[in-house]
Each structure stands twice: as structure tokens, then as C-alpha cells.
Design a protein around this motif. Sequence first.
Motif, PDB file in Angstrom:
ATOM      1  N   GLU A  10       0.876  -1.205   0.022  1.00 38.29           N
ATOM      2  CA  GLU A  10       0.063  -0.130  -0.073  1.00 38.29           C
ATOM      3  C   GLU A  10       0.959   1.313   0.070  1.00 38.29           C
ATOM      4  O   GLU A  10       1.901   1.293   0.601  1.00 38.29           O
ATOM      5  CB  GLU A  10      -1.066  -0.016   1.323  1.00 38.29           C
ATOM      6  N   VAL A  11       0.343   2.412  -0.564  1.00 36.79           N
ATOM      7  CA  VAL A  11       1.069   3.587  -0.579  1.00 36.79           C
ATOM      8  C   VAL A  11       0.753   4.262   0.742  1.00 36.79           C
ATOM      9  O   VAL A  11      -0.088   4.370   1.277  1.00 36.79           O
ATOM     10  CB  VAL A  11       0.646   4.367  -1.656  1.00 36.79           C
ATOM     11  N   PRO A  12       1.851   4.508   1.460  1.00 38.63           N
ATOM     12  CA  PRO A  12       1.936   5.116   2.747  1.00 38.63           C
ATOM     13  C   PRO A  12       1.237   6.714   2.665  1.00 38.63           C
ATOM     14  O   PRO A  12       1.572   7.176   1.582  1.00 38.63           O
ATOM     15  CB  PRO A  12       3.346   5.559   3.137  1.00 38.63           C
ATOM     16  N   LYS A  13       0.338   6.855   3.494  1.00 44.36           N
ATOM     17  CA  LYS A  13      -0.292   8.319   3.349  1.00 44.36           C
ATOM     18  C   LYS A  13       0.701   9.380   3.543  1.00 44.36           C
ATOM     19  O   LYS A  13       0.705  10.411   2.930  1.00 44.36           O
ATOM     20  CB  LYS A  13      -1.392   8.436   4.359  1.00 44.36           C
ATOM     21  N   LYS A  14       1.450   9.000   4.634  1.00 38.15           N
ATOM     22  CA  LYS A  14       2.664  10.336   4.959  1.00 38.15           C
ATOM     23  C   LYS A  14       3.725   9.378   4.935  1.00 38.15           C
ATOM     24  O   LYS A  14       4.141   8.527   5.877  1.00 38.15           O
ATOM     25  CB  LYS A  14       2.434  10.977   6.153  1.00 38.15           C
ATOM     26  N   LEU A  15       4.892   9.948   4.064  1.00 39.13           N
ATOM     27  CA  LEU A  15       6.189   9.363   3.862  1.00 39.13           C
ATOM     28  C   LEU A  15       7.297  10.059   4.307  1.00 39.13           C
ATOM     29  O   LEU A  15       7.355  11.215   3.582  1.00 39.13           O
ATOM     30  CB  LEU A  15       6.234   8.562   2.642  1.00 39.13           C
ATOM     31  N   VAL A  16       8.302  10.067   5.250  1.00 40.06           N
ATOM     32  CA  VAL A  16       9.262  10.762   5.701  1.00 40.06           C
ATOM     33  C   VAL A  16      10.288   9.867   5.265  1.00 40.06           C
ATOM     34  O   VAL A  16      10.617   8.873   5.564  1.00 40.06           O
ATOM     35  CB  VAL A  16       9.362  10.857   7.153  1.00 40.06           C
ATOM     36  N   VAL A  17      11.175  10.657   4.316  1.00 36.09           N
ATOM     37  CA  VAL A  17      12.170  10.129   3.707  1.00 36.09           C
ATOM     38  C   VAL A  17      13.787  10.616   4.395  1.00 36.09           C
ATOM     39  O   VAL A  17      13.709  11.915   4.428  1.00 36.09           O
ATOM     40  CB  VAL A  17      12.536  10.462   2.112  1.00 36.09           C
ATOM     41  N   VAL A  18      14.550  10.027   5.015  1.00 36.08           N
ATOM     42  CA  VAL A  18      15.641  10.497   5.760  1.00 36.08           C
ATOM     43  C   VAL A  18      16.910  10.177   4.776  1.00 36.08           C
ATOM     44  O   VAL A  18      17.273   8.991   4.411  1.00 36.08           O
ATOM     45  CB  VAL A  18      15.794   9.817   6.999  1.00 36.08           C
ATOM     46  N   GLY A  19      17.758  11.451   4.213  1.00 37.29           N
ATOM     47  CA  GLY A  19      18.591  11.284   3.431  1.00 37.29           C
ATOM     48  C   GLY A  19      17.972  11.560   2.008  1.00 37.29           C
ATOM     49  O   GLY A  19      17.231  11.038   1.515  1.00 37.29           O
ATOM     50  N   ALA A  20      18.681  12.710   1.455  1.00 34.97           N
ATOM     51  CA  ALA A  20      18.411  13.238   0.164  1.00 34.97           C
ATOM     52  C   ALA A  20      19.409  12.901  -0.821  1.00 34.97           C
ATOM     53  O   ALA A  20      19.934  13.691  -1.846  1.00 34.97           O
ATOM     54  CB  ALA A  20      18.237  14.763   0.283  1.00 34.97           C
ATOM     55  N   GLY A  21      19.994  11.702  -0.834  1.00 35.69           N
ATOM     56  CA  GLY A  21      20.855  11.352  -1.877  1.00 35.69           C
ATOM     57  C   GLY A  21      20.212  10.472  -2.866  1.00 35.69           C
ATOM     58  O   GLY A  21      18.756  10.948  -3.160  1.00 35.69           O
ATOM     59  N   TYR A  22      20.582  10.123  -4.087  1.00 38.81           N
ATOM     60  CA  TYR A  22      19.786   9.508  -4.969  1.00 38.81           C
ATOM     61  C   TYR A  22      18.922   8.464  -4.822  1.00 38.81           C
ATOM     62  O   TYR A  22      17.814   8.487  -5.414  1.00 38.81           O
ATOM     63  CB  TYR A  22      20.731   8.859  -6.173  1.00 38.81           C
ATOM     64  N   ILE A  23      19.127   7.581  -3.869  1.00 42.40           N
ATOM     65  CA  ILE A  23      18.165   6.536  -3.369  1.00 42.40           C
ATOM     66  C   ILE A  23      16.857   7.203  -2.817  1.00 42.40           C
ATOM     67  O   ILE A  23      15.879   6.852  -3.164  1.00 42.40           O
ATOM     68  CB  ILE A  23      18.690   5.449  -2.543  1.00 42.40           C
ATOM     69  N   GLY A  24      17.235   7.957  -1.927  1.00 41.77           N
ATOM     70  CA  GLY A  24      15.971   8.656  -1.218  1.00 41.77           C
ATOM     71  C   GLY A  24      15.206   9.698  -2.120  1.00 41.77           C
ATOM     72  O   GLY A  24      13.913   9.510  -2.078  1.00 41.77           O
ATOM     73  N   LEU A  25      15.858  10.419  -2.946  1.00 41.62           N
ATOM     74  CA  LEU A  25      15.002  11.117  -4.055  1.00 41.62           C
ATOM     75  C   LEU A  25      14.368  10.177  -5.026  1.00 41.62           C
ATOM     76  O   LEU A  25      13.090  10.460  -5.395  1.00 41.62           O
ATOM     77  CB  LEU A  25      15.931  12.007  -4.888  1.00 41.62           C
ATOM     78  N   GLU A  26      14.796   9.078  -5.473  1.00 44.57           N
ATOM     79  CA  GLU A  26      14.410   8.354  -6.504  1.00 44.57           C
ATOM     80  C   GLU A  26      13.080   7.825  -5.796  1.00 44.57           C
ATOM     81  O   GLU A  26      11.874   7.766  -6.398  1.00 44.57           O
ATOM     82  CB  GLU A  26      15.117   7.210  -6.987  1.00 44.57           C
ATOM     83  N   LEU A  27      13.130   7.339  -4.592  1.00 43.78           N
ATOM     84  CA  LEU A  27      11.778   6.421  -4.224  1.00 43.78           C
ATOM     85  C   LEU A  27      11.060   7.583  -3.542  1.00 43.78           C
ATOM     86  O   LEU A  27       9.880   7.447  -3.583  1.00 43.78           O
ATOM     87  CB  LEU A  27      12.346   5.624  -3.215  1.00 43.78           C
ATOM     88  N   GLY A  28      11.381   8.734  -3.042  1.00 48.10           N
ATOM     89  CA  GLY A  28      10.451   9.769  -2.679  1.00 48.10           C
ATOM     90  C   GLY A  28       9.770  10.327  -3.626  1.00 48.10           C
ATOM     91  O   GLY A  28       8.610  10.596  -3.362  1.00 48.10           O
ATOM     92  N   THR A  29      10.417  10.466  -4.673  1.00 47.68           N
ATOM     93  CA  THR A  29       9.649  10.832  -5.997  1.00 47.68           C
ATOM     94  C   THR A  29       8.607  10.102  -6.452  1.00 47.68           C
ATOM     95  O   THR A  29       7.473  10.310  -6.776  1.00 47.68           O
ATOM     96  CB  THR A  29      10.646  11.469  -7.082  1.00 47.68           C
ATOM     97  N   ALA A  30       9.072   8.740  -6.446  1.00 46.57           N
ATOM     98  CA  ALA A  30       8.105   7.605  -6.880  1.00 46.57           C
ATOM     99  C   ALA A  30       6.868   7.468  -6.174  1.00 46.57           C
ATOM    100  O   ALA A  30       5.857   7.476  -6.485  1.00 46.57           O
ATOM    101  CB  ALA A  30       8.720   6.342  -7.075  1.00 46.57           C
ATOM    102  N   PHE A  31       6.863   7.634  -4.810  1.00 41.29           N
ATOM    103  CA  PHE A  31       6.009   7.509  -4.121  1.00 41.29           C
ATOM    104  C   PHE A  31       4.947   8.726  -4.020  1.00 41.29           C
ATOM    105  O   PHE A  31       3.828   8.591  -3.565  1.00 41.29           O
ATOM    106  CB  PHE A  31       6.530   6.976  -2.450  1.00 41.29           C
ATOM    107  N   ALA A  32       5.627  10.026  -4.067  1.00 41.60           N
ATOM    108  CA  ALA A  32       4.974  11.178  -4.255  1.00 41.60           C
ATOM    109  C   ALA A  32       4.097  11.231  -5.295  1.00 41.60           C
ATOM    110  O   ALA A  32       2.711  11.603  -5.415  1.00 41.60           O
ATOM    111  CB  ALA A  32       5.661  12.459  -4.316  1.00 41.60           C
ATOM    112  N   LYS A  33       4.245  10.593  -6.511  1.00 43.06           N
ATOM    113  CA  LYS A  33       3.636  10.546  -7.690  1.00 43.06           C
ATOM    114  C   LYS A  33       2.555   9.626  -7.653  1.00 43.06           C
ATOM    115  O   LYS A  33       1.610   9.482  -8.081  1.00 43.06           O
ATOM    116  CB  LYS A  33       4.626  10.105  -9.004  1.00 43.06           C
ATOM    117  N   LEU A  34       2.517   8.670  -6.599  1.00 46.17           N
ATOM    118  CA  LEU A  34       1.761   7.329  -6.354  1.00 46.17           C
ATOM    119  C   LEU A  34       0.665   7.806  -5.421  1.00 46.17           C
ATOM    120  O   LEU A  34      -0.299   6.996  -5.082  1.00 46.17           O
ATOM    121  CB  LEU A  34       2.567   6.256  -6.045  1.00 46.17           C
ATOM    122  N   GLY A  35       0.950   9.167  -4.673  1.00 48.33           N
ATOM    123  CA  GLY A  35      -0.181   9.726  -3.999  1.00 48.33           C
ATOM    124  C   GLY A  35       0.323   9.836  -2.571  1.00 48.33           C
ATOM    125  O   GLY A  35      -0.561  10.234  -1.736  1.00 48.33           O
ATOM    126  N   ALA A  36       1.660   9.614  -1.992  1.00 54.77           N
ATOM    127  CA  ALA A  36       1.961   9.734  -0.787  1.00 54.77           C
ATOM    128  C   ALA A  36       2.315  11.414  -0.357  1.00 54.77           C
ATOM    129  O   ALA A  36       2.943  12.036  -1.525  1.00 54.77           O
ATOM    130  CB  ALA A  36       3.224   8.955  -0.415  1.00 54.77           C
TER     131      ALA A  36
END
Length: 464
Positions: free
Chosen positions: A174-200
Motif C-alpha cells: 500500500e502507498v503510505p499516506k505520509k512518508l518521511v524520507v531520511v537522506g536526500a541522496g539519489y536513493i531517497g530522491l528516486e523513491l521519494g519522488t516515485a511515492f509522491a507520484k503514487l499519492g503519498a
Amino acid sequence: MKEITCRLLVIGAGPGGYVCAVRAGQLGIDTVIVEAGRPGGACLNVGCIPSKALIHAADEYTRAVHLSAGKSRLGITAAKPSLELAKTMAWKDGIVGRLTNGVVALLKKAQVKYVQGRARFLDGKTVEVDTEMGRQVIRAEVIVIATGSTPVELADLPFGGRVISSTEALALKEVPKKLVVVGAGYIGLELGTAFAKLGASVTIVEALSRILPLYDAELVRPVEKRLDTLGVRIITGARVKGLAKADAVAITSTDGKSSTLAADKILVTVGRKPMTDGFGLDAIDLDMDGRAIRVDDKCRTSMRGIYAIGDVTGEPMLAHRASAQGVMVAELVAGEKRAFDRVAIPGVCFTDPEIVSVGLSPEAAKAAGIDVKTGIFPLSANGRAMTLEREDGFVRVVARADNHLVVGIQAVGANLSEMSAAFALALEMGARLEDIAATVHAHPTQSEGFMEAAQRALGAAIHI
């Protein structure tokens, strides 16, 4: 169990290990490979491949949402889309399964013996493997350590429950309603961007003063703009201090102010570390560089007959670097003369837009005492980018001022990861600005930006 003897033993079947074993088998070397997990390693199973699958699914969903909102300038409308993340993950798992089966088939074709289990050194020529059938002893003339890396865990945020690594993030149903990503390197931004697009609702927390600190600010700027458009909140200059309560995380800024962030999931992406524990390395005497195994330009360790490749040797932790090292080591064992040249290893950040970097940035060249001239061509002046509705970004070429030898190429833009091969080839072949500028590039393509950037550095740009 009967003892196994072989010429070459590879520990780890990730993109470095299995490629090394396959190449060795092709060269007629009696090879055994040992893997504790699934063939393909972290990259194929819980990293590179599944994350790119999720990114693609997120892009498709975002496109559908955009069309359903009546915001398209193309005259296209669509019904409001829905998302079943479990089905998305099942599709992703299908791709991973096909590729892992492919690795097994490649090893079999190369006549490499595959042993499932965790290897542990007994001495510099011998390992024991805990298999389902019991203890297996393997003796080899040459051993390659290719055990990869693992996510770094924070002492204040140990993995478990709501606190997840990239591995668990790529298995969510399930897509988390609220997702906190710790770390703004490439892994964090790739996954953070993807989940934001999916509605988180995504918040990214970074201890440093800006995101993607390994890339220069000029490259990062289009990514920051896109994150803002997607509604991603970015907090820089702040550290996570642990869970405030069951559904929140505590953070402290550099000025000492404390606050909390609500979170259904906390994704920790503060880096990866070489996997050197649990393999009995204390039974052999290897020089280390921190947690990484120290190697020379032939990937030889401090012990004769033992090589190390890939993430276990430290940065840059890239699958294609590991594969290239694996091929080289196999050929060295076969008696060929080889050495590893790190000049042209492309780095790609699959954010939105994507970032590609090969060689030196203008700042890095200056720090190295190299006088350079730079050419930048914006995608807003590229016809193909316009037709794709993605004009954000540019291509930049960095060359020596005296002889125009290209020392670095960077780009940011939609789908520009596919240009990484051309960029790397230019550096590998010793291209000069004139070579790139005089090469006929197909029209209309975004790759024309490469040619035009070189032309601009020469003062001869046509379309800007």
C-alpha cells in the motif's frame, strides 16, 4: 559432503560476481560461485531493477492523473485512474524473476557451478558454505570477494516496524499516506519522488544544506523545481533524532530547533556500506580502507590470490563498475593483461528529471587545476524536448581550454539516462570538442543537445 576444488571461487552472485563467473567460464576456467540470497544480488532483487520498475509505474500513474484532471494541452482526456500497488509490485516481481532466472541460465551456459549458501573463510584458499544439505568445503586457487553492500542503519532509527530501508520500500503493498524520507541522496530522491507520484505526502529530511550533494547545484536545480511541483516538502540542515511516538519522527535543525513529522513510514536512505561482516574475513589478513576492502587497479587485495570487486571495495557503488571489474578479474585470472580505468564510469540519478554525469564537473576540474571551457545547451531550445513536453534541463560539456579535450559531460532532463553511453564513450575515446560538434546527430532527438553544447563551447552554436 564431498570437498569441492576449483581454479576460481567467486563469493557473491551480484552484478560483479555473476559477471565475473560467467566471463571466467567462457574463458575455460573451472569456476564455482557461492550466493547466500537470490542470484543477481541486491541490484537485481531489491535495488536497481525493482526501483526503476516502480519509478516507471509512478510515471504512468502520474500521466494518467494529469490527463484525467483535464490539464493536458494535447487535447487528451481520460477517466480518473486508480492504483492497486499490490499488482504493481507483482509486475515488478515478475521482471525480477525473469532476470534472476536469466542469471542462473547464464551461469549454467558458462558451466559455472552454483552453490547456494553463506560462505565463510577458513583460510586464504578455503571457505566453508552452510547449505541446505549441510556444510560444504570449497578449496580454490583464486578467490574473488563480491559480497556487495547493505543499507546503513541509523542508531536512533533502527530498521523495523515503521522504519524501513529501500528493500522494504520496494515491497510495500500500500502507498503510505505520509512518508518521511531520511537522506536526500539519489536513493531517497528516486523513491521519494516515485511515492509522491503514487499519492503519498512526502517529506525529505537532509542533514546537509542541500539535496543531492554529490551533484553540483546547477544540475540539481531542475530536480528541486520538479519536487516542488509534486508537492514534496524538503527540509535541509536537519537531523532525525528518532521516533517521537508511534506515528511521528523527531528532527532537530542545525540552529537547535526541534520539531516532529507525522509519518506512516520512515524510509532511511543515508547510504550503503560494504558487506564485510559474516564472511570470516578475520581468518585472513586483508588491508582495509574503513569498512571497504582495499584493492589496486587490478582489484587485487593485500593477499596473493584474493581479489575483491564491486561495492565491497567502496565508492563508487555502481553495478556497472562492479560488472566491469568482474570481467577484468576473470581475464586476469585467465592470464590476460588488464587494469581498471575509472575515468569513464557514468553516474545516473533516476530522479525526475534524470541526472547523468561522467568525468569532471567544472568545479572539480578547477579544483584539479585544469583550465576549462564549458558549453551548455538548454533543452528548452531542443525541438524533441518540446514535443515531449519536457523542456526542463540541459546538456553540459566540459573541456580543457588549451586543447579542447573533453574531461566531463553532465546533463539533466527527462529520459537522458540513455545518453550516458554516448557521454562515457566520448571520454573513453578521448574526444575533443571538435569531434562531438562535427558528429552528425539525428534530428529531432534530445541527443542534439550534446552536439550543440560542444558547438557552444567552441562559440559556434546554431540554435541558441
